[in-house]
Design an enzyme around this catalytic site. Structure first.
Site, PDB file in Angstrom:
ATOM      1  CE1 TYR A 245     -10.201  -0.339  -2.770  1.00 54.96           C
ATOM      2  CE2 TYR A 245     -11.085  -1.764  -1.078  1.00 54.96           C
ATOM      3  CZ  TYR A 245     -11.154  -0.600  -1.813  1.00 54.96           C
ATOM      4  OH  TYR A 245     -12.166   0.292  -1.574  1.00 54.96           O
TER       5      TYR A 245
ATOM      6  N   GLY B 114      -7.195  14.079  13.792  1.00 53.78           N
ATOM      7  CA  GLY B 114      -6.396  15.161  14.358  1.00 53.78           C
ATOM      8  C   GLY B 114      -4.901  14.990  14.170  1.00 53.78           C
TER       9      GLY B 114
END
Length: 349
Positions: free
Chosen positions: A53, A246
């Site tokens: 990472y 969403g």
């Protein structure tokens, strides 16, 4: 914050784990510190990182996430309050810049990886050390099928016995305390568990695999293993790269979102996933929930989940994600989820 047992270790971990792979890429150290402090204030002391990472992996940033965590630990002096998980990168997927490409799961390379992680984390030990993905050809990172070519692949693969022995030795040395798998298959999980019993070696206590409304493949095989072998799931990508918040509905692409910034994150953008996401969003709205609440509360209610790994690029997102765990979905909502799942199962495995 609800605590759950980590297999048979006697250790309790929060039902939420803070994923940190944006630290050093989408998040500065100052922003990361803000998230870490808020998370700890909320009782979220389980943090997950990796030597690879931040993501996407690049030579110039590799290891920056662990370094940021290490800087926080050194400045705050609260290492004993934390449960930190990290991962060793395997070959091919992480890039040749990691340890000069010496990324097999052999004893010397495992020792080298732990050396680097401990140095960056500025810690004497890692609470949970995970194999980031299998060294052998297998289904992970969205790959489907185990083909004839893979079955006949003669590439050099480190014996699982050697890997498990090396990890067990590192536990004896006190440099790591427990071991976990990641992106693993039913065969790999059971094989490692069998070897641990047969050879008297350490048992893997967790499996960090993707799990979300758009990818429930963990339920096929792996959930039964979790039940009978007491090896729980650390569910990653619970919000499907943000699709299950969403924010990408109707083709929207927010400026600073991971999917907008990095074209490689296309796993959840197929037509089937978009259809299913819209159905889940409408279901949430019908019951006065946000899509984020629906997605995270669903995962938390699965018996095989030890902890859900959430990641955020700002504090507002982190707060919303944590608050979603206060919700218990009704039987009616759960049935609505199953109805959608039957029509379009696992559109983004």
């Amino acid at each position: 914050m609800q605590l759950k047992p980590l297999a048979n270790t006697g250790i309790l971990v929060p039902e939420i784990c803070l994923g940190t792979m944006t630290f050093g890429e989408q998040n500065t150290q100052a922003e990361a510190f803000q998230q870490l402090e808020y998370a700890l204030d909320q009782g979220l002391f389980f943090w997950d990182t990796a030597e690879m990472y931040p993501v996407p992996p690049k030579p110039e940033t590799q290891g920056a996430t662990e370094t940021i965590l290490g800087n926080w630990i050194t400045q705050r002096g609260q290492r004993e309050k934390l449960f930190i998980a990290s991962k060793i990168a395997g070959p091919s997927q992480g890039g040749s810049h990691i340890r000069d490409g010496k990324t097999r799961f052999t004893a010397p390379e495992i020792a080298s990886a732990i050396d680097g992680s401990l140095k960056r984390l500025q810690s004497d030990y890692i609470d949970l050390y995970q194999l980031h993905w299998p060294q052998r050809p297998a289904n992970f990172f969205g790959k489907l099928g185990y083909s004839n070519a893979e079955a006949q692949n003669e590439q050099e693969v480190t014996a699982l016995e050697e890997t498990l022995t090396a990890l067990s030795d590192e536990i004896k040395k006190g440099r790591i305390r427990s071991i976990g798998l990641s992106n693993e298959t039913p065969w790999g999980t059971l094989k490692f568990l069998h070897l641990a019993e047969k050879l008297g070696l350490e048992k893997f206590v967790s499996v960090q695999n993707p799990y979300s409304l758009l990818n429930r493949t963990y339920e096929i095989g792996m959930s039964e293993i979790a039940h009978y072998e007491n090896v729980g799931l650390l569910a990653y990508s619970p919000l499907a790269f943000g699709y299950l918040t969403g924010k990408f509905r109707h083709g929207a692409r927010p400026a600073n979102a991971r999917v907008t910034l990095f074209s490689r994150f296309s796993r959840y953008s197929n037509l089937q996933s978009e259809w299913a996401t819209e159905q889940y969003a409408q279901l949430a709205e019908q019951h006065g929930l946000t899509l984020t609440q629906l997605a995270l509360a669903f995962i938390k209610q699965q018996f095989f989940v030890t902890s859900t790994i959430i990641g955020a690029t700002n504090l507002d997102q982190l707060k919303e994600n944590i608050q979603a765990f206060d919700i218990d979905l009704s039987a009616e909502v759960l049935q609505g989820i199953e109805d959608i799942h039957r029509k379009q199962p696992n559109p983004a495995p």
